[in-house]
Design an enzyme around this catalytic site. Structure first.
Site, PDB file in Angstrom:
ATOM      1  N   HIS A   1     -33.410  65.258  48.308  1.00 31.97           N
ATOM      2  CA  HIS A   1     -32.847  63.958  48.700  1.00 31.97           C
ATOM      3  C   HIS A   1     -33.713  62.770  48.276  1.00 31.97           C
ATOM      4  CE1 HIS A   1     -29.564  65.852  50.586  1.00 31.97           C
ATOM      5  NE2 HIS A   1     -30.018  65.952  51.821  1.00 31.97           N
TER       6      HIS A   1
ATOM      7  N   HIS B   1     -24.783  60.436  53.860  1.00 30.99           N
ATOM      8  CA  HIS B   1     -25.228  61.587  54.644  1.00 30.99           C
ATOM      9  C   HIS B   1     -24.942  61.428  56.134  1.00 30.99           C
ATOM     10  CE1 HIS B   1     -27.795  64.960  55.874  1.00 30.99           C
ATOM     11  NE2 HIS B   1     -27.939  65.283  54.585  1.00 30.99           N
TER      12      HIS B   1
ATOM     13  N   GLU C   1     -21.038  66.075  52.127  1.00 31.45           N
ATOM     14  CA  GLU C   1     -21.740  65.250  51.152  1.00 31.45           C
ATOM     15  C   GLU C   1     -21.092  65.424  49.777  1.00 31.45           C
ATOM     16  OE1 GLU C   1     -26.049  66.198  51.536  1.00 31.45           O
ATOM     17  OE2 GLU C   1     -25.331  67.314  53.291  1.00 31.45           O
TER      18      GLU C   1
END
Length: 356
Positions: A104, A178, A304
Site C-alpha cells: 500500500h 480502502h 478494493e
C-alpha cells in the site's frame, strides 16, 4: 457542504474535515489527511440513516492505527513482492512494510499525507477534489507523480471516485479507496450476502504475492458468482484478488452486497481489472473506533478496485506503468440502495448508472 478543522498532524500540518450532503439526506465526511472517508450515512429500508464505514471520532485514532481505514492508497495499492521491481532495465527498491514485501505505498504512502482539498459541485451532486504531488524517489518510486482524486456524492446515492495522475518519469501506479464497510452499521459482517462478478482469481504464495497464474473460482471457497453469506465458509478470512469479467474498456459491475437485516445494498462498478476482497482479518479487537465501539475481526469488509498485486513483477498481468505524456485515469462507483425484506436474498446485480 461544510468544512471544519479536524486536528493537526505531528509535523504541525492542519487537517480539515469536509461534510457533503445530497438531496436524499445521504451524508459523507472526508478529511484532507489521507483523503480518508470518515463517515458515510445512508438510509436503511425503514428510512433510518446509519454510518456504514468504520473509522474514528478524531484524527488521533487514524494516526494511532495504521489499518488504512477509509484512505486513498498509493502509489501502489496492494503488495509488490520483496519490495522491488525492474523497469526499463533499472531495479528499484521500495520500503518493505509487510513481512518481506511492500504494501500500500510503503511506510508513508498516500494514506499518511495531507492532500490539498477543495469542494466542488455539479448538476449530479456535491464533491471533494483532493490533490497530492509525490516527489521523485518517494518511498523508492521513480518520477514526480501528481495525483488527483475526486469524490462525488450524487443525488441518486452513488459515490463516484475518479482518479487521475501524471508523472515525470516511468513509474508504477495503482490507486484505490480502502474504506471498511459494514452495511448493518455495527456488529460483524458475517451475515452480509456478497456476489463478485469474477470467474477466476490470482493464486498467491505464503506471503500473499501472486504466482503469476490465474485460476477458476469454481469449486473453491472463492466462488461468489452467486450470493453467499460472507461468514458461510470464511475460514481464516479473505484477502484475495478477483479477476473481473470484462469484454472491453469502461465500467463493469464488480460486486453486490446485501445486508438482510437493514436492507441496505452496495453495488460496486469499476474501470479496473481486479477487485481485492478483504474481510478485516488483521483487526484484532484491540481498536476502539467511533463512540468507543470495539473493532474486532470481521467488523468490516473492503472491496478494493485495483490492478492485480505485484503487477510490476508479473509480465502476464495488465500493465501498471505510467509514462511521461500519459494520463492515468480510473473510476469506481459505489451505489447504495435498499431492498424489501422479501427481496433481501438472491438479488441480481444492478445495472451501472454511470459511464467512464
Amino acid at each position: 457542504m461544510r468544512r471544519a478543522p479536524f486536528g493537526v498532524t505531528p509535523d504541525g500540518t492542519p487537517v480539515e474535515l469536509f461534510t457533503l450532503q445530497n438531496a436524499q439526506g445521504t451524508q459523507l465526511s472526508a478529511m484532507s489527511y489521507g483523503g480518508i472517508i470518515v463517515s458515510l450515512f445512508v438510509r436503511d429500508r425503514s428510512g433510518k440513516l446509519g454510518d456504514v464505514v468504520l473509522g474514528f471520532d478524531s484524527l488521533a485514532g487514524y494516526l494511532r492505527h495504521p489499518h488504512y481505514f477509509g484512505a486513498i492508497v498509493g502509489r501502489y495499492a496492494n503488495r509488490i513482492g520483496r519490495g522491488r521491481f525492474t523497469l526499463d532495465g533499472k531495479t528499484y527498491r521500495l520500503a518493505v512494510n509487510d513481512g518481506p514485501n511492500h504494501l500500500h505505498g510503503g511506510a508513508r504512502g498516500f494514506d499518511k499525507v495531507v492532500w490539498e482539498a477543495e469542494p466542488f459541485g455539479d448538476d449530479r451532486g456535491v464533491g471533494l477534489a483532493l490533490r497530492h504531488t509525490s516527489p521523485d524517489g518517494d518511498e523508492g518510486y521513480p518520477g514526480t507523480l501528481t495525483a488527483e482524486v475526486r469524490y462525488l456524492l450524487t443525488d441518486i446515492d452513488e459515490l463516484i471516485v475518479d482518479y487521475e495522475a501524471t508523472t515525470g518519469a516511468p513509474t508504477p501506479i495503482n490507486l484505490t479507496q480502502h474504506s471498511y464497510f459494514n452495511l448493518a452499521g455495527e456488529g460483524d459482517i458475517l451475515g452480509h450476502e456478497l456476489t463478485i462478478a469474477a470467474d477466476s482469481f490470482t493464486p498467491v504464495d505464503s506471503t500473499l504475492i501472486p504466482t503469476g497464474e490465474t485460476a477458476p473460482v469454481a469449486g473453491t471457497l472463492l466462488d461468489f458468482r452467486t450470493p453467499v453469506r460472507i461468514g458461510a465458509r470464511i475460514g481464516s478470512g479473505y484477502d484475495h484478488n478477483f479477476v473481473l469479467r470484462r469484454s472491453g474498456p469502461g465500467l463493469v459491475h464488480a460486486a453486490r452486497v446485501v445486508e438482510p437485516t437493514t436492507g441496505r445494498t452496495l453495488d460496486v462498478s469499476t474501470t479496473e481489472p481486479g477487485l481485492q476482497f478483504y474481510s478485516g482479518n488483521f483487526i484484532d479487537g484491540s481498536i476502539a473506533g467511533k463512540v468507543g465501539q470495539a473493532y474486532g475481526p470481521r467488523s468490516g469488509f473492503c472491496l478494493e478496485t485495483q490492478h492485480y498485486p505485484d503487477s510490476p513483477n508479473q509480465p502476464a498481468f495488465p500493465s501498471t506503468i505510467l509514462r511521461p505524456g500519459e494520463r492515468y485515469r480510473s473510476r469506481t462507483v459505489f451505489a447504495f440502495g435498499v431492498v424489501a425484506l422479501s427481496e433481501a436474498k438472491g438479488q441480481s446485480p444492478a445495472a451501472s448508472l454511470c459511464s467512464a
